[in-house]
Design an enzyme around this catalytic site. Structure first.
Site, PDB file in Angstrom:
ATOM      1  N   CYS A  32      14.744  -5.598  -4.490  1.00  0.00           N
ATOM      2  CA  CYS A  32      15.165  -4.655  -4.995  1.00  0.00           C
ATOM      3  C   CYS A  32      14.127  -3.266  -5.568  1.00  0.00           C
ATOM      4  CB  CYS A  32      15.337  -5.675  -6.421  1.00  0.00           C
ATOM      5  SG  CYS A  32      17.148  -6.133  -5.266  1.00  0.00           S
ATOM      6  N   GLU A  33      14.251  -2.246  -4.809  1.00  0.00           N
ATOM      7  CA  GLU A  33      13.230  -0.891  -5.210  1.00  0.00           C
ATOM      8  C   GLU A  33      13.620  -0.144  -4.503  1.00  0.00           C
ATOM      9  OE1 GLU A  33      10.888  -0.163  -7.618  1.00  0.00           O
ATOM     10  OE2 GLU A  33      10.809  -2.575  -7.998  1.00  0.00           O
ATOM     11  N   TYR A  36      -0.485   3.106  -3.470  1.00  0.00           N
ATOM     12  CA  TYR A  36      -1.565   4.190  -3.298  1.00  0.00           C
ATOM     13  C   TYR A  36      -0.265   5.030  -2.274  1.00  0.00           C
ATOM     14  CZ  TYR A  36      -4.660   0.596  -3.558  1.00  0.00           C
ATOM     15  OH  TYR A  36      -5.330  -0.437  -3.889  1.00  0.00           O
ATOM     16  N   ARG A  64       0.758  -1.424   0.124  1.00  0.00           N
ATOM     17  CA  ARG A  64      -0.051  -0.005   0.371  1.00  0.00           C
ATOM     18  C   ARG A  64       0.776   1.290   0.048  1.00  0.00           C
ATOM     19  NH1 ARG A  64      -2.703   1.477   3.492  1.00  0.00           N
ATOM     20  NH2 ARG A  64      -4.126   2.587   2.591  1.00  0.00           N
TER      21      ARG A  64
END
Ligand SMILES: Cc1ncc(COP(=O)(O)O)c(C=O)c1O
Length: 466
Positions: free
Chosen positions: A394-395, A367, A363
């Site tokens: 990995c972000e 969002y 979330r």
């Protein structure tokens, strides 16, 4: 002071006091009122417990990360809605979190159950829920899903397109049954919430528009189909809504539509479902209204519209999901690394990496949702520092809690608890980076049990046919 950053807005806030709404706590160990389930408290030794079970015991036995439900709290919230909305059908929106036990708990507390896929329907049926208490949603139910709904005899099927009306009418007629149907309409309300979770404005995939006349046409098609028993209309205006103004417009337009239907077809449809979307507190920013207050407002709105249109009061329903499951669970993580990062303006943000992340709670990334957190295994005397709780994926957008004050001595091995994790966290979880999904446990009266077991790498490999 605010700076822009090439990597985007989430990196731009360099103030050590965090965003304007975030309060620097005078006591970093204090639990903010309204965010936690009723069974969560800090023990005299500083550790959190849920319904009498210390979180370190849970972590030792279940491992981390883990979703931890407080059964009594979830039941209280379900019962609270059933009591406040006496005379209404209150459907628990299973999309927020569904397991067989949770399906049984909400029904035991007097609720109905809303599902929106064949998978959710299968869970509800496996839980032994009376199909007559089930409502079936979805803008693209497959033929197999419609067949399953008819075969089970679900209580309401909420239709969402002309194609679906035709399909359902044909399937029902072929079975020699009448499908009990609500027509989902868009009331043209854009609820005050994040764009991607607002669902009643016109430019989106759900429902039939009232203003274009599609809603009336859908009603007429249903009335003309022998396989369909049209019970009424359905509207869902969005999620995480705090203002009742959106519902007021929706009530006016849907009852206006019922009046227009009566005038045009001579039929007074008996039912109106006003959907879900009741907000909960994730941070001090949020101020949800108690169910009794919502019920009072919605009842007054319906009475007023029925008086002005001359229609009898319809049989009413709502579909709260998050407001029942959300606050009932916390997410328990273990801290792996702690990294202070000096920001462009000279401030420092402490990145606290935990053993889960966007795969167990999407979330925040999806969002821009806000969450809170606290160190759960101990109290601390250290001064609060501005932290960002991030995952192991990995972000760089793999953020669990964007801004929170945690004690400056936070260290690897500490446990972190995130409240409000009962809704749309496990139900939207993924296996990104081949991370197995965490277990869901329920605690009641000093004992815990597993609702959903932890996935294993073997579970993941079992799908790989290579
Ligand atoms: C049709 C419908 N009903 C109910 C809900 C539940 O919403 P909430 O969990 O915000 O109450 C949703 C959420 O997307 C929905 O689409």
């Amino acid at each position: 002071m605010s700076h822009t950053h090439v990597a985007g807005a989430i990196h731009a806030d360099v103030s050590v006091s965090g965003p304007g709404w975030l309060r620097r706590p005078t006591d970093v160990n204090a639990l903010v009122d309204g965010l936690w389930s009723s069974g969560v408290r800090r023990r005299p030794d500083g550790e959190l417990e849920v319904a009498g079970v210390p979180v370190t015991a849970l972590a030792a036995e279940v491992g981390t990360p883990a979703y931890v439900f407080d059964e009594a709290d979830l039941r209280e919230r379900a019962r609270g809605f059933a009591e406040a909305f006496a005379g209404w059908r209150v459907y628990y929106a299973g999309k927020s979190f569904l397991s067989k036990d949770v399906a049984r708990w909400v029904v035991e507390e007097g609720l109905y159950l809303d599902v929106c896929t064949g998978g959710e329907l299968a869970v509800a049926l496996a839980a032994g829920i009376d199909p007559a208490r089930i409502g079936f949603h979805g803008n693209n139910k497959s033929l197999a899903e419609l067949q399953a709904a008819l075969e089970a005899g679900v209580g309401r099927i909420i239709v969402d397109s002309f194609i679906e009306i035709a399909r359902l009418a044909e399937l029902a007629a072929a079975r020699g049954v009448q499908a009990p149907v609500l027509v989902r309409v868009t009331a043209g309300v854009e609820a005050h919430t994040h764009e991607y979770i607002a669902t009643a404005h016109e430019d989106q995939k759900f429902g039939f528009s009232i203003v274009t006349g599609d809603a009336m046409r859908a009603v007429e098609e249903c009335l003309g189909a022998p396989g369909i028993d049209l019970r009424g209309i359905h509207s869902h205006i969005g999620s995480q809504i705090f203002e009742t103004a959106g519902f007021e417009v929706a009530v006016r337009r849907t009852i206006g539509l019922l009046a227009a239907i009566a005038e045009r077809t001579g039929q007074i449809l008996p039912e109106l479902d006003l959907g879900g979307g009741f907000g909960i507190a994730y941070t001090t920013l949020d101020d949800p209204r108690p169910a009794a207050e919502l019920a009072e407002h919605l009842n007054a709105m319906v009475e007023a519209e029925c008086r002005s249109t001359g229609l009898p009061r319809p049989e009413l329903s709502i579909e709260p999901g998050r407001a029942i499951s959300g606050p009932a669970a916390l997410m328990l993580y273990e801290v792996g690394t702690v990294k202070p990062v000096v920001l462009a303006g000279g401030g420092v943000r402490t990145y606290v990496s935990v053993d889960g992340g966007m795969s167990d709670n999407i979330r925040t990334a999806l969002y821009a949702a806000e969450y809170s957190a606290t160190v759960a295994n101990r109290a601390s005397d250290a001064a609060p520092v501005l932290c960002r709780v991030v995952g192991k994926h990995c972000e760089s957008g793999d953020i669990v809690v964007r801004d929170e004050f945690l004690p400056g001595d936070i260290a690897p091995g500490d446990l972190i608890a995130v409240p409000g994790a009962g809704a749309y966290a496990r139900s939207m979880a993924s296996n990104y980076n081949h991370v197995p999904r965490p277990p869901v446990v329920a605690v009641a009266d000093g004992r815990w049990r597993t609702l959903l077991r932890r996935e294993t790498v073997d579970d993941l490999l079992a799908l790989d046919m290579g």
